[in-house]
Design an enzyme around this catalytic site. Structure first.
Site, PDB file in Angstrom:
ATOM      1  N   THR A   1      -5.296   3.403   9.902  1.00 48.00           N
ATOM      2  CA  THR A   1      -4.352   2.310  10.310  1.00 48.00           C
ATOM      3  C   THR A   1      -3.926   2.172  11.771  1.00 48.00           C
ATOM      4  O   THR A   1      -4.108   0.982  12.222  1.00 48.00           O
ATOM      5  CB  THR A   1      -3.049   2.857  10.023  1.00 48.00           C
ATOM      6  OG1 THR A   1      -2.966   3.433   8.447  1.00 48.00           O
ATOM      7  CG2 THR A   1      -1.693   1.675   9.854  1.00 48.00           C
TER       8      THR A   1
ATOM      9  N   TYR B   1      13.433  -2.086 -23.803  1.00 50.27           N
ATOM     10  CA  TYR B   1      13.870  -3.547 -23.698  1.00 50.27           C
ATOM     11  C   TYR B   1      12.719  -4.377 -23.248  1.00 50.27           C
ATOM     12  O   TYR B   1      12.649  -5.517 -23.150  1.00 50.27           O
ATOM     13  CB  TYR B   1      15.144  -3.609 -22.690  1.00 50.27           C
ATOM     14  CG  TYR B   1      14.856  -3.348 -21.268  1.00 50.27           C
ATOM     15  CD1 TYR B   1      14.781  -4.374 -20.536  1.00 50.27           C
ATOM     16  CD2 TYR B   1      14.797  -1.955 -20.920  1.00 50.27           C
ATOM     17  CE1 TYR B   1      14.294  -4.087 -19.022  1.00 50.27           C
ATOM     18  CE2 TYR B   1      14.763  -1.821 -19.455  1.00 50.27           C
ATOM     19  CZ  TYR B   1      14.606  -2.640 -18.491  1.00 50.27           C
ATOM     20  OH  TYR B   1      14.405  -2.317 -17.301  1.00 50.27           O
TER      21      TYR B   1
ATOM     22  N   GLY C   1       0.962  -1.184  -0.039  1.00 52.09           N
ATOM     23  CA  GLY C   1      -0.003  -0.143  -0.149  1.00 52.09           C
ATOM     24  C   GLY C   1       0.898   1.211   0.163  1.00 52.09           C
ATOM     25  O   GLY C   1       0.339   2.275  -0.369  1.00 52.09           O
TER      26      GLY C   1
ATOM     27  N   ASP D   1      -5.122  -2.931  -0.725  1.00 52.08           N
ATOM     28  CA  ASP D   1      -4.311  -4.039  -0.397  1.00 52.08           C
ATOM     29  C   ASP D   1      -4.674  -5.291  -0.369  1.00 52.08           C
ATOM     30  O   ASP D   1      -5.432  -5.642   0.757  1.00 52.08           O
ATOM     31  CB  ASP D   1      -3.603  -3.647   1.163  1.00 52.08           C
ATOM     32  CG  ASP D   1      -2.407  -2.878   1.004  1.00 52.08           C
ATOM     33  OD1 ASP D   1      -1.742  -2.354  -0.201  1.00 52.08           O
ATOM     34  OD2 ASP D   1      -1.883  -2.346   2.026  1.00 52.08           O
ATOM     35  N   PRO D   2      -4.439  -6.122  -1.076  1.00 49.57           N
ATOM     36  CA  PRO D   2      -5.071  -7.324  -1.015  1.00 49.57           C
ATOM     37  C   PRO D   2      -4.292  -8.183   0.212  1.00 49.57           C
ATOM     38  O   PRO D   2      -4.944  -9.266   1.074  1.00 49.57           O
ATOM     39  CB  PRO D   2      -4.424  -8.241  -2.381  1.00 49.57           C
ATOM     40  CG  PRO D   2      -4.434  -6.962  -3.240  1.00 49.57           C
ATOM     41  CD  PRO D   2      -3.909  -6.048  -2.597  1.00 49.57           C
ATOM     42  N   HIS D   3      -3.107  -7.799   0.581  1.00 48.43           N
ATOM     43  CA  HIS D   3      -2.449  -8.478   1.883  1.00 48.43           C
ATOM     44  C   HIS D   3      -3.069  -8.179   3.146  1.00 48.43           C
ATOM     45  O   HIS D   3      -2.784  -8.477   4.233  1.00 48.43           O
ATOM     46  CB  HIS D   3      -1.011  -8.433   1.700  1.00 48.43           C
ATOM     47  CG  HIS D   3      -0.214  -7.088   1.644  1.00 48.43           C
ATOM     48  ND1 HIS D   3       0.881  -6.726   1.238  1.00 48.43           N
ATOM     49  CD2 HIS D   3      -0.742  -5.962   2.430  1.00 48.43           C
ATOM     50  CE1 HIS D   3       1.257  -5.572   1.363  1.00 48.43           C
ATOM     51  NE2 HIS D   3       0.231  -5.003   2.072  1.00 48.43           N
TER      52      HIS D   3
ATOM     53  N   SER E   1      11.028  -5.682 -11.589  1.00 44.84           N
ATOM     54  CA  SER E   1      10.586  -6.991 -11.392  1.00 44.84           C
ATOM     55  C   SER E   1       9.698  -7.029 -10.483  1.00 44.84           C
ATOM     56  O   SER E   1       9.920  -6.660  -9.231  1.00 44.84           O
ATOM     57  CB  SER E   1      11.787  -7.855 -11.431  1.00 44.84           C
ATOM     58  OG  SER E   1      12.889  -7.860 -12.351  1.00 44.84           O
TER      59      SER E   1
HETATM   60  C1  LIG Z   1      -1.478  -0.328   5.760  1.00 44.02           C
HETATM   61  C2  LIG Z   1      -1.674   1.068   4.998  1.00 44.02           C
HETATM   62  C3  LIG Z   1      -0.928   1.621   4.305  1.00 44.02           C
HETATM   63  C4  LIG Z   1       0.340   0.944   3.869  1.00 44.02           C
HETATM   64  O1  LIG Z   1       0.162  -0.432   3.404  1.00 44.02           O
HETATM   65  P1  LIG Z   1       1.419  -1.302   3.384  1.00 44.02           P
HETATM   66  O2  LIG Z   1       0.808  -2.429   2.473  1.00 44.02           O
HETATM   67  O3  LIG Z   1       1.745  -1.590   4.631  1.00 44.02           O
HETATM   68  O4  LIG Z   1       2.836  -0.473   2.530  1.00 44.02           O
HETATM   69  C5  LIG Z   1      -1.417   2.697   3.758  1.00 44.02           C
HETATM   70  N1  LIG Z   1      -2.368   3.359   4.219  1.00 44.02           N
HETATM   71  C6  LIG Z   1      -3.159   2.899   5.107  1.00 44.02           C
HETATM   72  C7  LIG Z   1      -4.513   3.608   5.410  1.00 44.02           C
HETATM   73  C8  LIG Z   1      -2.884   1.650   5.494  1.00 44.02           C
HETATM   74  O5  LIG Z   1      -3.794   1.070   6.500  1.00 44.02           O
END
Ligand SMILES: *Cc1c(COP(=O)(O)O)cnc(C)c1O
Length: 621
Positions: free
Chosen positions: A301, A423, A160, A392-394, A443
């Protein structure tokens, strides 16, 4: 008695219990037999390619002493790896884990990732990974659809943080294009003042750029911010106080500069305060300081709160009529997948009046409660009005690392950041468009694309798939919030109160412990920090810990005085806040797919209460 909706297992749709390994490895047999099948398929694939070629490692090679010794060495290093991982990894998979944005990930994604890794596709260029590049293209379309972008585009990024940086990259180049047009082809923007040029909408800028021939467009781009031109004229990037620190890094690296990042206050629910935003913008506009862009956070977050994207959009539209424009990026790294809760199987945004009924039909929640507020619904509804969105899929996609992502509203927008290195992208080769010219990375693992693609194909990004999974986490978070609200301890005569921060918009619950009657904020901060130390890797081997959480500080340098209402509600004076200027918070992202269930939750609630009590006793004596 509350009505109980049909349980997951009775519902005829997806059974999510089949899609996780399980905290006690309940689905180990399925995992192992599927992995075995996949590994066999890969081994056969190698073997069958050019059967006329003889094996180069012979049986006698394998019998040599050095071969045997090397194999032994490999085995012992892997044993060492196993020792290290088993003793130093965090048990995210357990319902006792109430910490960061992590939990058990989807079994099909782990299988897909591992399987695809055997081919080691590199999605940097189509020719090195036709299979997984195609999957990434499809996943990008999924991201666009999830966020309501009809003509949009998207791709997987490392995380993210990079997706956010890409958002700022788009905004920066976009904002600088009108000045470049004035320089290269003034007739495109004739009659416009510099202030007007700095307030052209993204759509206007794209239309003008598309109206020129490719050579002129390319000259204009070469005089944009990417060349370092007019960097001091782009204005301010406004982010809420709850911002992720990736925004600081992005401002740093893109040359926008930290001094041009303006922090907007949040309200008592820790959502962006739109009145404050309007005031900031109007004050800046008074002396003709442009607004480079505004970020709305969906799933902050530290609190999991959801900014009123709809109100930010309404403000943008209102100000646009007055000649003030800003680019809008939604940072939904955490919250984006939850848009699935509002999409029906035909990808229509479900009317608010029907939401409960639809959720009932798909068995999204067990309890008949108001888990989703109208404010949150409206915020998600407004997503398609943003220019770009981080996904963010993770995080809420329950896919293994590293899988971030971004979706953009107009596919054409790619051209304002695009590069065409010969290239990797040779137009004459006839290969489909490759990704690298439009992304920050080079990559990148094709396995990531396979993992996300597989998850999306099993669990559609709507109420029948991800909506159900995310509903489980929201329900669990609400159960945890209610649990904390009713919790208190008596530790050998000392009364300890438990104070949740705010009703969760999403699936994160913050709280503090305080000794009843304590009015010394530093003392409360100390108690919560000590609790965290006992409930994390800091306190010793985390595998032996029976309750794990995370911790953060809300301090004036990031949050201004936004924490004051909470701090006062706990009985601290404003003077006390002014003296200490920070409040330490315990933070639980409740992602577990299993505590949505009332009985499951209750059985764990007893264990968690006991674990908390033991830790508090160890601290307070
Ligand atoms: C987690 C998060 C990010 C950053 O994502 P990462 O995948 O940890 O780099 C950015 N913004 C918010 C609101 C998030 O919760």
């Amino acid at each position: 008695m509350e009505a109980i909706f049909m349980t997951e297992k009775e519902h005829t749709g997806l059974n999510l219990d089949a899609l996780f390994i399980g905290d006690k490895s309940e689905n180990a047999d399925i995992f192992k037999s599927t992995m075995n099948k996949l590994v066999n398929a890969h081994m056969g694939w190698r073997l069958n390619y050019m059967p006329q070629d003889k094996p180069l490692i012979t049986e006698s090679d394998k019998n040599s002493e050095s071969f045997q010794k090397t194999n032994e060495r490999m085995q012992s290093v892997l044993d060492e790896l196993s020792v290290r991982l088993r003793s130093n990894s965090v048990p995210w998979h357990s319902p006792r884990y109430f910490g960061h944005m992590n939990s058990e990930t989807l079994m099909p994604s782990i299988l897909a990732y591992t399987y695809a890794m055997l081919w080691n596709g590199n999605n940097v260029a189509y020719e090195s990974s036709p299979g997984t590049s195609q999957m990434e293209e499809e996943v990008g379309q999924d991201f666009a659809k999830l966020n309501g972008f009809k003509e949009g585009w998207g791709h997987i990024s490392a995380d993210g943080s990079l997706a956010n940086m890409e958002g700022l990259w788009y905004a920066r180049n976009m904002k600088s294009l009108p000045l470049a047009m004035k320089e290269i082809k003034p007739e495109l923007v004739s009659g416009k003042s510099d202030w007007e040029l700095m307030n052209m909408s993204a759509e206007e800028v794209l239309d003008l750029l598309n109206s020129t021939d490719p050579k002129t467009a390319s000259d204009i781009k070469a005089h944009s911010a990417r060349a370092g031109h007019n960097m001091d004229k782009l204005g301010k990037w406004i982010v809420p106080q709850t911002k992720h620190y990736s925004w600081m890094k992005a401002a740093d690296v893109t040359g926008v500069g930290l001094d041009n990042v303006v922090s907007c206050p949040v309200d008592e629910h820790y959502r962006l305060d739109v009145d404050a935003l309007e005031k900031i913008i109007r004050d800046l506009a008074k002396d003709h300081t442009p607004i480079l862009g505004v970020v709305a956070v969906v799933g902050s977050t530290e609190e999991g709160q959801i900014d009123p994207v709809d109100k930010v959009v309404a403000l943008r539209d209102k100000l646009q009529k007055e000649g003030i424009y800003f680019y809008l990026h939604v940072d939904a790294a955490y919250g984006s997948y939850a848009r699935s809760l509002f999409l029906d199987e035909d990808n229509n945004f479900i009317p608010y009046e029907d939401l409960k009924e639809v959720h009932q039909k798909y068995g999204v929640f067990q309890e008949d409660k108001e888990y989703i507020s109208k404010e949150v619904y409206n915020a998600y509804k407004a997503f398609p009005e943003a220019q770009s969105i981080t996904v963010d899929p993770h995080k809420m996609g329950y896919v293994p690392y590293a899988a971030g992502g971004i979706a953009i509203r107009h596919k054409d927008m790619r051209d304002i950041i695009g590069y065409f290195p010969v290239y990797v992208y040779d137009k004459r080769s006839g290969a489909p468009a490759t990704l690298t010219p439009y992304i920050l990375e080079g990559s990148k693992a094709g396995a990531t694309a396979a993992a996300v693609w597989t998850a999306h194909r099993i669990m559609p990004l709507n109420v029948s798939g991800y909506g159900k999974l995310i509903g489980r986490s929201i329900e669990a978070a609400n159960r945890y919030y209610e649990f904390l609200k009713n919790l208190h301890f008596n530790i050998n005569g000392t009364e300890v109160e438990v104070n949740p921060l705010t009703q969760p918009d999403f699936n994160m619950v913050d709280w503090t412990f305080n000794i009843k009657g304590n009015t010394d904020l530093a003392k409360m901060n100390d108690l919560n920090l000590k609790f965290y130390q006992k409930a994390s890797f800091v306190g010793g081997p985390v595998y032996n810990n029976d309750f794990i959480t995370s911790h953060t500080d809300f301090a004036t340098d990031g949050y201004g005085n936004s924490p004051v209402p909470y701090v006062k509600s706990l009985g601290f004076s404003e003077d006390e806040w002014n003296k200490v200027q920070t409040v330490g918070i315990l933070r639980a992202c409740v992602l577990t797919p299993f505590l949505y269930d009332r009985d499951n939750f209750e059985s764990y609630a007893d264990k968690i209460k006991k674990a908390m009590e033991e830790k508090l006793t160890a601290i307070l004596g």
